[in-house]
Design an enzyme around this catalytic site. Structure first.
Site, short mmCIF file in Angstrom:
data_model
loop_
_atom_site.label_atom_id
_atom_site.label_comp_id
_atom_site.label_asym_id
_atom_site.label_seq_id
_atom_site.Cartn_x
_atom_site.Cartn_y
_atom_site.Cartn_z
N GLU A 165 -1.05 -8.44 5.21
CA GLU A 165 -0.92 -8.57 6.67
C GLU A 165 -2.26 -8.53 7.38
O GLU A 165 -2.36 -8.90 8.54
CB GLU A 165 0.04 -7.50 7.22
CG GLU A 165 -0.58 -6.13 7.47
CD GLU A 165 -0.77 -5.30 6.21
OE1 GLU A 165 -0.59 -5.83 5.09
OE2 GLU A 165 -1.14 -4.11 6.34
N CYS B 13 0.83 -1.20 0.00
CA CYS B 13 0.00 0.00 0.00
C CYS B 13 0.87 1.26 0.00
O CYS B 13 1.51 1.55 -1.00
CB CYS B 13 -0.98 -0.05 1.19
SG CYS B 13 -2.33 1.14 1.05
N HIS C 242 -3.56 -5.51 1.25
CA HIS C 242 -2.89 -5.67 2.54
C HIS C 242 -2.82 -7.14 2.95
O HIS C 242 -3.72 -7.62 3.65
CB HIS C 242 -3.67 -4.90 3.62
CG HIS C 242 -3.44 -3.43 3.59
ND1 HIS C 242 -2.40 -2.82 4.26
CD2 HIS C 242 -4.11 -2.44 2.98
CE1 HIS C 242 -2.45 -1.52 4.07
NE2 HIS C 242 -3.48 -1.25 3.29
#
Lengths: 260, 103
Positions: free
Chosen positions: A231, A91, A229
């Site tokens: 994560e 990002c 994302h």
């Protein structure tokens, strides 16, 4: 192997990323301060994969990533990349990488002028990179995005080169039909379905990126930038674990291929 | 002895790059019945206050700043206009110079 997660003023996904690496993946991971000109203290095990996390480094002032690219730590990141080390920009980290010239192109204001916070479907175009070996080629996975400036742009010549070299690793893709999707019913009770299936079908490309590009690697294949994302989707509790496989791919690449 | 200058650095998206902000502003102008407006591009204006010996030095400095930081050459172009800084009511040092940036 050890991961390093860069912390810029305004990074806000560094803690989530460290959590996913340490607690879910089970790998050592250290924060790297933006003002340091090195990736570690020389005492601890060397950082083998540097992650530039999501957030709003330096407030996104001027342009997203435009000021962060001059941070001292970026000199160390560049040296690491030049030496063949793995660099992953998520990002805002992707935005920093394109501003720094470590990846081609630019990331512009979303075409719809909206900040988009939603799940997207991604097709994995390559599984022979250090970041995607735990996926199957052509597989469609779900990851969340959350950004206002994620519209990938490159001029026609650059795009042609990216495609010819197979540097497009992840593409936004229409959500699979429910009967084919392992995630079709997962978590639907959490919020109205119009936030999910309908919106995702109508606008599978959340920002207007050219060629539906969600993630690219450099020519050498050791630097990946992506807007989604990973994560944020490393545990079933978080409505999907597709992101964990990206980090598992990295550990496999480092330990398997013996990079450094 | 150095003089004070103001460099105006204008940064605009390249013509071939989609500018959704400009399109939205055009839509608003049409809504307000500004019928003659056919296109809008939105960018940024930076005003750099510079102390240098001469105008050329101020312009060179502003150009360097635009190249290295203010403008992303992948998607933007810039133009620079330098004028003498107004100081205590003194008249400006001649006409402002207008120079093209990089397209």
């Amino acid at each position: 192997m050890t991961f390093g997660v860069v912390v810029f003023p305004g990074s806000n996904c560094d803690a989530d990323t460290l959590y996913a690496l340490r607690e879910v993946l089970g790998a050592p991971a250290v924060p790297l301060w933006h003002g340091e000109d090195s990736l570690g203290d020389g005492q601890s095990p060397p950082v083998e994969c540097v992650i530039l996390p999501g957030g709003f480094a330096h407030g996104d002032y001027l342009r997203a990533g435009a000021i962060a690219r001059f941070a001292p730590v970026m000199r160390a990141v560049r040296r690491h990349a030049d030496a063949g080390g793995l660099v992953l920009g998520i990002c805002n980290g992707f935005q920093v990488l394109v501003e720094a010239g470590l990846l081609p192109g630019a990331l512009l204001r979303n075409a719809a002028l909206e900040f988009r916070c939603q799940w997207v479907s991604l097709r994995v175009e390559r599984c022979d990179t250090p970041f995607t070996s735990a996926y199957r080629r052509g597989e469609v996975v779900r990851m969340p995005v959350a950004h206002g400036e994620g519209r990938y742009y490159a001029d026609a010549a650059t795009l042609a080169r990216l495609e010819a070299n197979g540097q497009v690793v992840l593409r936004y893709y229409p959500a699979p039909k429910p009967e084919n999707s392992p995630h079709a019913d997962e978590g639907n009770h959490l919020w109205p379905t119009h936030d999910r299936a309908d919106a995702a079908d109508a606008e599978y490309n959340p920002n207007g990126s050219v060629h539906d590009i969600a993630g690219i690697v450099n020519e050498r294949g050791n630097v990946l930038g992506l807007m989604p994302h990973p994560e944020r989707c490393c545990e079933a509790l978080l409505d999907g674990a597709a992101g964990l496989r990206l980090f598992q791919s990295v550990t496999h690449a480092i330990s398997g291929a013996g990079i450094r | 002895m150095s003089a004070s200058w103001v460099a105006h650095v204008s940064v605009l998206p390249k013509a071939e790059v989609l500018d959704p902000q400009g399109a939205a502003i055009l839509g608003a102008l049409r809504h307000l019945e500004f019928a003659g407006v056919t296109a809008v591009r939105g960018g940024r204006l930076f005003e750099l206050h510079i102390d240098t010996m001469d105008r050329a030095g101020a312009e060179e400095l502003a150009r360097d700043a635009a190249r290295r930081l203010l403008c992303n050459p992948v998607v933007e172009t810039f133009t620079i206009r330098v004028e003498a800084a107004a100081s205590g009511g003194n008249e400006a040092d001649g006409e402002p110079t207008v120079r093209a940036g990089e397209r």
